[in-house]
Design an enzyme around this catalytic site. Sequence first.
Site, short mmCIF file in Angstrom:
data_model
loop_
_atom_site.label_atom_id
_atom_site.label_comp_id
_atom_site.label_asym_id
_atom_site.label_seq_id
_atom_site.Cartn_x
_atom_site.Cartn_y
_atom_site.Cartn_z
N SER A 54 0.80 -1.23 0.00
CA SER A 54 0.00 0.00 0.00
C SER A 54 0.83 1.28 0.00
O SER A 54 0.26 2.38 -0.06
CB SER A 54 -0.96 0.02 1.21
OG SER A 54 -2.04 -0.86 0.99
N LYS A 57 0.03 3.72 -2.67
CA LYS A 57 -1.01 4.75 -2.59
C LYS A 57 -0.44 6.16 -2.47
O LYS A 57 -1.18 7.13 -2.65
CB LYS A 57 -1.97 4.42 -1.44
CG LYS A 57 -2.82 3.20 -1.76
CD LYS A 57 -3.47 2.58 -0.55
CE LYS A 57 -4.20 1.30 -0.98
NZ LYS A 57 -4.54 0.42 0.13
N SER A 114 -6.58 3.45 4.14
CA SER A 114 -5.89 2.66 3.10
C SER A 114 -6.87 1.91 2.22
O SER A 114 -6.63 0.76 1.82
CB SER A 114 -4.89 1.68 3.75
OG SER A 114 -3.93 1.25 2.81
#
Length: 372
Positions: A54, A57, A114
Site C-alpha cells: 500500500s 497509494k 488505506s
Amino acid sequence: MRSLLWLLLCFAVLPTFAQQPTLSVAAKSFALVDFYTAQTLVSQNADERLEPASLTKLMTAYVVFTALKQKRITLDQVVPVSNAAWKMVGSRMFIEPNKQVTVDELIRGMIVQSGNDACVALAELIAGSEEMFAHMMNEEAARLKMTNTRFTNSTGLSHPNHYSSAHDLALLATAIIRDFPEYYPLYSLREYTYNGITQFNRNRLLWLDPNVDGMKTGWTVAAGYCLITSSKRDDRRLISVVMGTATPNARSKESQRLLNYGFQFFDTAHPYKKDQEITTIQVWKGAQNKLKVGFDRDIYFSLPKGQAENLKAKMEYRLPMIAPINQGQEVGFVKFSLGNQEIATYPLVSLETIGEASIFGRAWDSIKMLFN
C-alpha cells in the site's frame, strides 16, 4: 551544452567519516533521507526492486493531488462508485454504488483507512479505468526519476510487474510534501469515519512520536510490513522508508530507530537562502558598477553532527563582468568543502538586472579596463 554544464555542477554528496556509527535494521530494504537536502544518510538495498504494497497509494495520491491542482477535479465533486471499486478486496473504506461519496471523502479513505475501493474509484474518475490510471502513475514515476519503479494498479495489490524501491519511495514521499503542502496534513490524521465505520491509521508512530506527521503503511504476504515515515524536529525533516519487516511492531520500531539515528548523528545545515546577497562583483560598461550575486535556491547540506561550522565555500567568477547582465544569469559558481573533501558545487547567479552604460560610460570603462 551550457545548461548541461551547470546541471553537472549542481551536485551534493554526503561526506563520509569513519566515526559515523553503523546501523543495523531488521528489514529487507531501508533508506533514511534528509528532506531538505535529498541526501541519503543511511541505507541498505535501497535500489532493490520490491513489492511496495500500500505504499503504492502515495503515487495514487500524487496523481490525484495533481488533478486537483490542475482543476480537472474538485474536492466536493461526487464520484460514481463502480462495481469494480465496490467489490475491491483488501482494506476498504466501504463505499457503495448507491451512496454518494466525494473526492475529499475518497482521499481521506485512501490515506487514513488505506481503502483499495477508494483508490479504484479515484482512478476511474481521473483516467476512466485503473489501467489508464496506472499509466499516469508510471509517467509521474519517470518524471520524478523513480528508476526502479513500475505500477500496474492504484492499490498495491500483488502483481509480478508491480514494484518499487526504498530510494524511489523516499523520492515520492519528498515530492508529496514539497509539491502539495496543502494536502500533506491529511497524512497525520489518526482516524476517519465513513459510512458509520471508524477506522484508525495503521501508522503507530503517529501516537508514539509527537514529531511524526505522516506518511503510509503497507502490507502484503509477499511485501511484508512496510512503512514510510516523515518526522520534523525544529527546522529539520527526515523521511524513513522500511520495506519487508516481519511484524507491524517491527516496522514501527525500525522506523523509529532510523529517525533517531538521523537526528542524533546528523545536522541539516542551511548556509545560504535563496536570493540572499552573498557578495558583489565589479561590473564594467554598466549603468552601475557593482552586481549583487547569490543563489537561485536554498542551499542545504546534511552533515555529521557538529561539522556545520567547518563548512567552507570558495567562489569563482567569470571575469571581466561586462553589462548588460540579466537577473538570474549565471556568473560563476561556488564550491563547498568539508575538510579536504569537496561536497558540492552550485551556480552563482545575478540577483539583479544591470543595463548598459551610456556611450561615454562604456568608452571610459574600455579605457579603464586596459589598465586593470
